[in-house]
Motif scaffolding. Structure first.
Motif, short mmCIF file in Angstrom:
data_model
loop_
_atom_site.label_atom_id
_atom_site.label_comp_id
_atom_site.label_asym_id
_atom_site.label_seq_id
_atom_site.Cartn_x
_atom_site.Cartn_y
_atom_site.Cartn_z
N ALA A 250 -1.66 7.03 -11.01
CA ALA A 250 -3.04 6.67 -10.66
C ALA A 250 -3.58 7.81 -9.80
O ALA A 250 -2.81 8.57 -9.21
N VAL A 251 -4.90 7.92 -9.74
CA VAL A 251 -5.50 8.95 -8.89
C VAL A 251 -6.56 8.35 -7.99
O VAL A 251 -7.15 7.32 -8.30
N GLY A 252 -6.80 9.04 -6.89
CA GLY A 252 -7.90 8.64 -6.01
C GLY A 252 -7.45 8.25 -4.61
O GLY A 252 -6.34 7.77 -4.40
N ASP A 253 -8.33 8.54 -3.70
CA ASP A 253 -8.14 8.11 -2.31
C ASP A 253 -9.50 8.27 -1.64
O ASP A 253 -10.25 9.18 -1.97
N TRP A 254 -9.77 7.36 -0.71
CA TRP A 254 -11.08 7.42 -0.05
C TRP A 254 -11.31 8.77 0.63
O TRP A 254 -12.45 9.20 0.78
N LYS A 255 -10.21 9.46 1.02
CA LYS A 255 -10.40 10.72 1.75
C LYS A 255 -11.06 11.81 0.90
O LYS A 255 -11.52 12.81 1.42
N ALA B 65 -10.03 14.06 -13.01
CA ALA B 65 -8.86 14.47 -13.78
C ALA B 65 -8.69 13.57 -15.00
O ALA B 65 -8.39 14.04 -16.10
N LEU B 66 -8.89 12.27 -14.79
CA LEU B 66 -8.74 11.33 -15.90
C LEU B 66 -9.82 11.55 -16.95
O LEU B 66 -9.53 11.57 -18.15
N LEU B 67 -11.06 11.73 -16.47
CA LEU B 67 -12.15 11.96 -17.41
C LEU B 67 -11.88 13.25 -18.20
O LEU B 67 -12.11 13.32 -19.40
N TYR C 226 -0.66 6.99 -21.00
CA TYR C 226 -0.23 5.63 -20.67
C TYR C 226 -0.25 5.46 -19.15
O TYR C 226 0.34 6.25 -18.43
N GLU C 227 -0.95 4.41 -18.71
CA GLU C 227 -1.10 4.24 -17.26
C GLU C 227 -1.31 2.77 -16.95
O GLU C 227 -1.78 2.00 -17.79
N PRO C 228 -0.98 2.38 -15.72
CA PRO C 228 -1.29 1.00 -15.33
C PRO C 228 -2.81 0.84 -15.26
O PRO C 228 -3.52 1.82 -15.07
N SER C 229 -3.28 -0.41 -15.40
CA SER C 229 -4.73 -0.63 -15.38
C SER C 229 -5.32 -0.52 -13.98
O SER C 229 -6.52 -0.41 -13.82
N HIS C 230 -4.46 -0.59 -12.98
CA HIS C 230 -4.96 -0.56 -11.60
C HIS C 230 -5.13 0.88 -11.10
O HIS C 230 -4.73 1.83 -11.77
N GLY C 231 -5.69 1.00 -9.91
CA GLY C 231 -5.89 2.31 -9.30
C GLY C 231 -4.73 2.70 -8.39
O GLY C 231 -3.62 2.18 -8.52
N SER C 232 -5.01 3.61 -7.47
CA SER C 232 -3.95 4.21 -6.65
C SER C 232 -3.63 3.37 -5.41
O SER C 232 -2.76 3.74 -4.64
N ALA C 233 -4.35 2.26 -5.22
CA ALA C 233 -4.08 1.32 -4.13
C ALA C 233 -3.72 2.00 -2.81
O ALA C 233 -2.63 1.77 -2.27
N PRO C 234 -4.61 2.83 -2.26
CA PRO C 234 -4.28 3.55 -1.03
C PRO C 234 -3.91 2.61 0.12
O PRO C 234 -3.14 2.99 1.02
N ASP C 235 -4.40 1.35 0.06
CA ASP C 235 -4.10 0.41 1.15
C ASP C 235 -2.62 0.06 1.25
O ASP C 235 -2.15 -0.33 2.32
N ILE C 236 -1.88 0.19 0.16
CA ILE C 236 -0.44 -0.15 0.24
C ILE C 236 0.46 1.04 -0.08
O ILE C 236 1.68 0.88 -0.18
N ALA C 237 -0.13 2.22 -0.26
CA ALA C 237 0.67 3.40 -0.63
C ALA C 237 1.72 3.71 0.44
O ALA C 237 1.46 3.60 1.62
P1 NAD Z 1 -7.02 -0.42 -6.91
O1 NAD Z 1 -6.69 -0.92 -8.28
O2 NAD Z 1 -6.33 0.82 -6.49
O3 NAD Z 1 -6.73 -1.57 -5.83
C1 NAD Z 1 -7.38 -2.84 -5.83
C2 NAD Z 1 -6.49 -3.85 -5.10
O4 NAD Z 1 -5.37 -4.15 -5.92
C3 NAD Z 1 -5.93 -3.32 -3.78
O5 NAD Z 1 -5.88 -4.37 -2.85
C4 NAD Z 1 -4.54 -2.88 -4.12
O6 NAD Z 1 -3.62 -2.96 -3.05
C5 NAD Z 1 -4.16 -3.86 -5.23
N1 NAD Z 1 -3.23 -3.25 -6.20
C6 NAD Z 1 -3.53 -2.32 -7.13
N2 NAD Z 1 -2.43 -1.99 -7.81
C7 NAD Z 1 -1.41 -2.71 -7.31
C8 NAD Z 1 -0.01 -2.79 -7.59
N3 NAD Z 1 0.58 -2.06 -8.54
N4 NAD Z 1 0.74 -3.64 -6.86
C9 NAD Z 1 0.17 -4.40 -5.91
N5 NAD Z 1 -1.13 -4.38 -5.58
C10 NAD Z 1 -1.92 -3.53 -6.28
O7 NAD Z 1 -8.60 -0.23 -6.87
P2 NAD Z 1 -9.54 0.33 -5.69
O8 NAD Z 1 -9.01 -0.12 -4.37
O9 NAD Z 1 -10.90 -0.03 -6.11
O10 NAD Z 1 -9.42 1.91 -5.82
C11 NAD Z 1 -8.52 2.68 -5.05
C12 NAD Z 1 -8.55 4.13 -5.56
O11 NAD Z 1 -8.07 4.14 -6.89
C13 NAD Z 1 -9.97 4.72 -5.60
O12 NAD Z 1 -9.91 6.05 -5.19
C14 NAD Z 1 -10.36 4.61 -7.07
O13 NAD Z 1 -11.27 5.59 -7.47
C15 NAD Z 1 -9.01 4.84 -7.72
N6 NAD Z 1 -8.88 4.28 -9.08
C16 NAD Z 1 -8.11 5.01 -9.93
C17 NAD Z 1 -7.88 4.53 -11.20
C18 NAD Z 1 -6.96 5.34 -12.09
O14 NAD Z 1 -6.29 6.22 -11.63
N7 NAD Z 1 -6.92 5.03 -13.36
C19 NAD Z 1 -8.41 3.31 -11.62
C20 NAD Z 1 -9.17 2.56 -10.70
C21 NAD Z 1 -9.39 3.06 -9.42
#
Ligand code: NAD
Length: 362
Positions: free
Chosen positions: A67-72, A85-87, A275-286
């Motif tokens: 996944a990519v991204g961080d608020w910083k 990068a993804l685009l 191939y990637e997970p649908s979620h983002g980089s989850a900086p809050d739990i990194a």
């Molecule tokens: P996010 O998907 O990273 O997180 C949303 C919430 O889901 C957070 O509370 C996070 O802790 C939780 N979460 C996500 N994946 C998890 C996992 N595998 N296990 C447990 N909890 C999980 O979305 P966001 O917070 O809106 O974005 C954070 C960063 O990620 C931003 O910089 C955004 O641009 C980027 N982003 C990247 C992608 C990608 O790389 N394809 C997709 C979406 C967002």
């Protein structure tokens, strides 16, 4: 066979490490090469998609992406932000078809925000067009408004556009996928308002005639958003444009309880895929070791199935994931009373153990 591994930012490196562990235990023959992407690449090379990373991706059969991204990085100019990068990868590799399954595992029905009876057994495949629509349409920009009630005021504009061949190729992906599933395609558009959507609907109807064994229906996007929470099991394959797909696939994801469970594949005409997970980089739990690695592990399974022609190995990963859920192991995002909370590594180890156990049993 060659796999490019792009871990990226935030929890990316943690979850990709677990998927690699799982791939390793399958003892398949392929080369793996890693490269930086996103914020990590910007920090190291001044660009989110360095030339060497793009070259590696192009030369590989499949890309395993974290996944990519961080608020910083939010203050960087747009073209230098990690998400670019993804685009860039989608554009350079022609990855026009995004496949996002939303499956509600029996053991996780209570994790959904909907009533268990609405989601038990849910299995939807969202097919999202990924390289067109308002995300890429030109012209776009900011200017002084040339006309209308607010002439002279600052305005911003984007362009929604789709060509017939673009719609045809994604339609075929959806119908082919439906043939391997429950033979039902729902095309989502906004044809009552948008020209782009009317063309989309016309082309879907035409292509649908080549798939007499598949039922096609059309739904406006606002109704689709409603039906997804009202009667989600109505859907089998949902095919839609880039922007509607972006929104609906996240909505579908949440029906299953956790975005941490959902894999995705982005394919081009040659079956090369990212191939990637649908979620983002989850900086809050990194860095905390609590992220759920299952979406990435299941993405690796999709990679084996769609790009590396290893369907049997993909099945083994998917049944190992079912098995760890049945054992009651849960990361924090899917944890509930009566189950055992584990961290990222322990979850990866459990999937490896489930695969090894089945292999030993023969
Ligand atoms: P996010 O998907 O990273 O997180 C949303 C919430 O889901 C957070 O509370 C996070 O802790 C939780 N979460 C996500 N994946 C998890 C996992 N595998 N296990 C447990 N909890 C999980 O979305 P966001 O917070 O809106 O974005 C954070 C960063 O990620 C931003 O910089 C955004 O641009 C980027 N982003 C990247 C992608 C990608 O790389 N394809 C997709 C979406 C967002």
């Amino acid at each position: 066979m060659k796999i490019a591994v792009l871990p990226g930012d935030g929890i990316g490196p943690e979850i990709v490490a677990e998927a690699l562990k799982v791939l390793k235990v399958l003892d398949l023959k392929f080369d793996v090469e890693a490269a930086p992407v996103g914020g990590a690449a910007y920090d190291a090379h001044g660009h989110p998609l360095p030339e060497a990373t793009l070259k590696l991706a192009k030369a590989s059969d499949a890309i395993l992406f974290g996944a990519v991204g961080d608020w910083k990085y939010d203050k960087l100019e747009r073209h230098l932000r990690p998400e670019q990068a993804l685009l860039g990868l989608r554009k350079h590799l022609g990855l026009f078809a995004n496949l996002r399954p939303a499956i509600c595992y029996e053991q996780l029905t209570h994790a959904s925000s909907l009533k268990p009876e609405l989601v038990a057994g849910l299995d939807i495949l969202i097919v999202r067009e990924l390289t067109g629509d308002i995300y890429f349409g030109q012209p776009r920009g900011r200017r002084s408004s040339p006309d209308g009630a607010f002439a002279g005021a600052e305005e911003a504009f984007d362009t929604m556009r789709y060509s017939r061949p673009e719609i045809e190729r994604i339609a075929h992906v959806a119908f082919d996928a439906a043939r391997k599933r429950n033979k039902h395609v729902t095309s989502v558009d906004k044809a009552n308002v948008l020209e782009t959507s009317q063309l989309w609907k016309d082309v879907l109807t035409e292509v649908g005639k080549q798939y007499a064994d598949v039922t096609l229906d059309h739904m406006y996007v606002d109704n689709a958003a409603m039906q997804l929470v009202k009667n989600p099991k109505f859907f089998d394959v949902v095919v839609t444009g880039n922007m509607f797909g972006d929104i609906l696939s996240d909505e579908a994801a949440m029906l299953t309880g956790s975005i941490g469970m959902l894999p995705s594949a982005s394919l081009n005409a040659g079956k090369q895929g990212l191939y990637e997970p649908s979620h983002g980089s989850a900086p809050d739990i990194a860095g905390k070791g609590v992220a759920n690695p299952l979406a990435t592990i299941l993405s690796a399974a999709m990679m084996l199935r769609y790009s590396l022609q290893q369907a049997e190995a993909a099945d083994r990963i998917e049944s190992a994931v079912q098995s760890v859920l049945a054992q009651g192991l849960r990361t924090a995002d899917i944890h509930s009373e009566g189950t055992t909370k584990v961290g990222t590594r322990a979850m990866g180890d459990a999937v490896v153990a489930a695969i090894t156990k089945k292999t030993t049993k023969g």
